[in-house]
Design a protein around this motif. Structure first.
Motif, short mmCIF file in Angstrom:
data_model
loop_
_atom_site.label_atom_id
_atom_site.label_comp_id
_atom_site.label_asym_id
_atom_site.label_seq_id
_atom_site.Cartn_x
_atom_site.Cartn_y
_atom_site.Cartn_z
N LYS A 1 0.82 -1.21 0.00
CA LYS A 1 0.00 0.00 0.00
C LYS A 1 0.85 1.25 0.00
O LYS A 1 0.34 2.34 0.15
N GLU A 2 2.15 1.11 -0.13
CA GLU A 2 2.99 2.31 -0.06
C GLU A 2 2.91 3.15 -1.32
O GLU A 2 2.79 2.63 -2.42
N GLY A 3 2.98 4.44 -1.13
CA GLY A 3 2.93 5.36 -2.26
C GLY A 3 1.53 5.92 -2.45
O GLY A 3 0.54 5.34 -2.01
N PHE A 4 1.46 7.06 -3.13
CA PHE A 4 0.17 7.63 -3.51
C PHE A 4 -0.54 6.62 -4.40
O PHE A 4 0.09 6.04 -5.31
N ASP A 5 -1.82 6.39 -4.15
CA ASP A 5 -2.56 5.39 -4.92
C ASP A 5 -2.92 5.94 -6.29
O ASP A 5 -3.85 6.72 -6.42
N LEU A 6 -2.17 5.52 -7.30
CA LEU A 6 -2.43 5.96 -8.66
C LEU A 6 -2.59 4.78 -9.60
O LEU A 6 -2.32 4.86 -10.80
N ALA A 7 -3.08 3.67 -9.02
CA ALA A 7 -3.36 2.50 -9.85
C ALA A 7 -4.41 2.89 -10.88
O ALA A 7 -5.42 3.50 -10.54
N GLY A 8 -4.14 2.59 -12.15
CA GLY A 8 -5.11 2.90 -13.20
C GLY A 8 -5.41 4.38 -13.31
O GLY A 8 -6.53 4.77 -13.66
N TRP A 9 -4.43 5.24 -13.06
CA TRP A 9 -4.69 6.69 -13.01
C TRP A 9 -5.25 7.23 -14.32
O TRP A 9 -5.98 8.21 -14.34
N GLU A 10 -4.93 6.54 -15.44
CA GLU A 10 -5.39 7.02 -16.74
C GLU A 10 -6.93 7.02 -16.82
O GLU A 10 -7.51 7.80 -17.55
N GLU A 11 -7.54 6.09 -16.03
CA GLU A 11 -9.01 5.98 -16.06
C GLU A 11 -9.65 6.48 -14.78
O GLU A 11 -10.83 6.23 -14.54
N ARG A 12 -8.87 7.16 -13.94
CA ARG A 12 -9.43 7.64 -12.67
C ARG A 12 -9.16 9.13 -12.51
O ARG A 12 -8.29 9.52 -11.72
N PRO A 13 -9.90 9.96 -13.25
CA PRO A 13 -9.63 11.39 -13.21
C PRO A 13 -9.71 11.99 -11.80
O PRO A 13 -8.94 12.91 -11.49
N GLU A 14 -10.57 11.43 -10.95
CA GLU A 14 -10.68 12.04 -9.61
C GLU A 14 -9.43 11.72 -8.77
O GLU A 14 -8.96 12.57 -8.01
N ALA A 15 -8.87 10.51 -8.95
CA ALA A 15 -7.64 10.17 -8.21
C ALA A 15 -6.48 11.04 -8.70
O ALA A 15 -5.67 11.53 -7.91
N LEU A 16 -6.43 11.24 -10.00
CA LEU A 16 -5.38 12.08 -10.58
C LEU A 16 -5.52 13.52 -10.09
O LEU A 16 -4.53 14.15 -9.69
N ALA A 17 -6.75 14.03 -10.08
CA ALA A 17 -6.98 15.42 -9.65
C ALA A 17 -6.57 15.59 -8.18
O ALA A 17 -5.94 16.60 -7.81
N ALA A 18 -6.89 14.60 -7.35
CA ALA A 18 -6.53 14.69 -5.92
C ALA A 18 -5.01 14.69 -5.77
O ALA A 18 -4.44 15.44 -4.95
N PHE A 19 -4.35 13.88 -6.57
CA PHE A 19 -2.88 13.82 -6.50
C PHE A 19 -2.27 15.15 -6.94
O PHE A 19 -1.33 15.65 -6.33
N ILE A 20 -2.83 15.72 -7.99
CA ILE A 20 -2.30 17.00 -8.49
C ILE A 20 -2.48 18.10 -7.43
O ILE A 20 -1.57 18.91 -7.20
N THR A 21 -3.62 18.07 -6.75
CA THR A 21 -3.85 19.05 -5.68
C THR A 21 -2.80 18.89 -4.58
O THR A 21 -2.22 19.87 -4.09
N ASP A 22 -2.52 17.64 -4.19
CA ASP A 22 -1.48 17.39 -3.18
C ASP A 22 -0.11 17.83 -3.69
O ASP A 22 0.67 18.44 -2.96
N ALA A 23 0.19 17.52 -4.94
CA ALA A 23 1.50 17.88 -5.50
C ALA A 23 1.70 19.40 -5.51
O ALA A 23 2.78 19.89 -5.21
#
Ligand SMILES: *Cc1c(COP(=O)(O)O)cnc(C)c1O
Length: 242
Positions: free
Chosen positions: A139-161
């Protein structure tokens, strides 16, 4: 007598060079990090004599002892934390390590930033965001499994970044990933997707420097270099089995 470690390191450099050339990259862009976890401080001293300047450790406590034993060599070495870091050890880690590859939450980054509050020196910690693009059990790391198909996960990561890029005392330099256990060809798509994610971040969060990709270990570093790695973390191929 020449330390056989010198030859092991030369062989790794040669393999990095060939992998870089296969993909049209400049081998000088790729940094070799010698991973000395579980090995004693004497092994780090040998590695230094054999030309290693970047040393990777995965535990704060273990590294702290080696760094203390090698205090005289400190100016010649860059210490990298590559293992999971708990927030309660952030203060210590921020002062021990030059680079922390395993930043996996905004909260941890904030704790590292706070550790530099009131520092008289202009010292900053270079950080990478660890991403999990494989969705593997670990479970280590920001969860970006399948990020290409998960716009909300990507957006949350970008906000954190974006928030992390603005923190004082830290310099955000790129991404780190660990491929699931498997063959280099099984690892390759994870490396590629990490590079594509980095390219996207460079567009969306241009205020940070996304030049670094920490990817590749003993069993898969050539595939990682072919896919854009700038930091390979090599333990067993240099220091033997643990
Ligand atoms: C141990 C470790 C390495 C080095 O692994 P080898 O297979 O010995 O090259 C690289 N990265 C991380 C995060 C590690 O924990």
């Amino acid at each position: 007598m020449i330390d056989p470690m010198v030859e092991q390191i030369a062989a790794i450099h040669a393999r990095i060079k060939r992998a870089a050339e296969r993909s049209g990259r400049d081998p000088a862009e790729i940094r070799l990090i010698g991973v000395t976890k579980t090995h004693p401080a004497e092994m780090v001293a040998r590695a230094l004599a054999a030309g290693i300047r970047d040393v990777g450790e995965n535990r704060v406590q273990e590294a702290e002892q080696k760094i203390a034993m090698l205090a005289a060599e400190r100016p010649q070495l860059r210490w990298h934390l590559i293992g999971h870091l708990q927030s309660n050890k952030a203060r210590k880690a921020a002062h021990l390590f030059d680079w922390i590859h395993s930043v996996d939450s905004l909260r941890l980054a904030q704790a590292l930033s706070r550790a530099h509050e009131g520092d008289s020196s202009a010292q900053v910690t270079q950080i990478l965001l660890q991403v999990n693009v494989s969705g593997e059990a670990s479970k280590e790391g920001f969860d970006l499994a399948g990020w290409e198909e998960r716009p909300e996960a990507l957006a949350a990561f970008i906000t954190d970044a974006e928030a992390i890029a603005a923190l004082p005392g830290l310099q955000l330099r790129g991404l780190m990933t660990i491929a699931p256990i498997g063959s280099p060809e099984e690892a390759r798509p994870h490396f590629r997707r990490t590079r594509l994610l980095r390219d996207l971040l460079a567009e969306r969060v241009p205020q940070a420097d996304w030049s670094q990709l920490s990817m590749g270990m003993t069993d898969d570093f050539e595939a990682a270099v072919e896919e854009g790695s700038s930091m390979v973390r090599i333990g067993r191929a240099i220091f033997g089995a643990r």
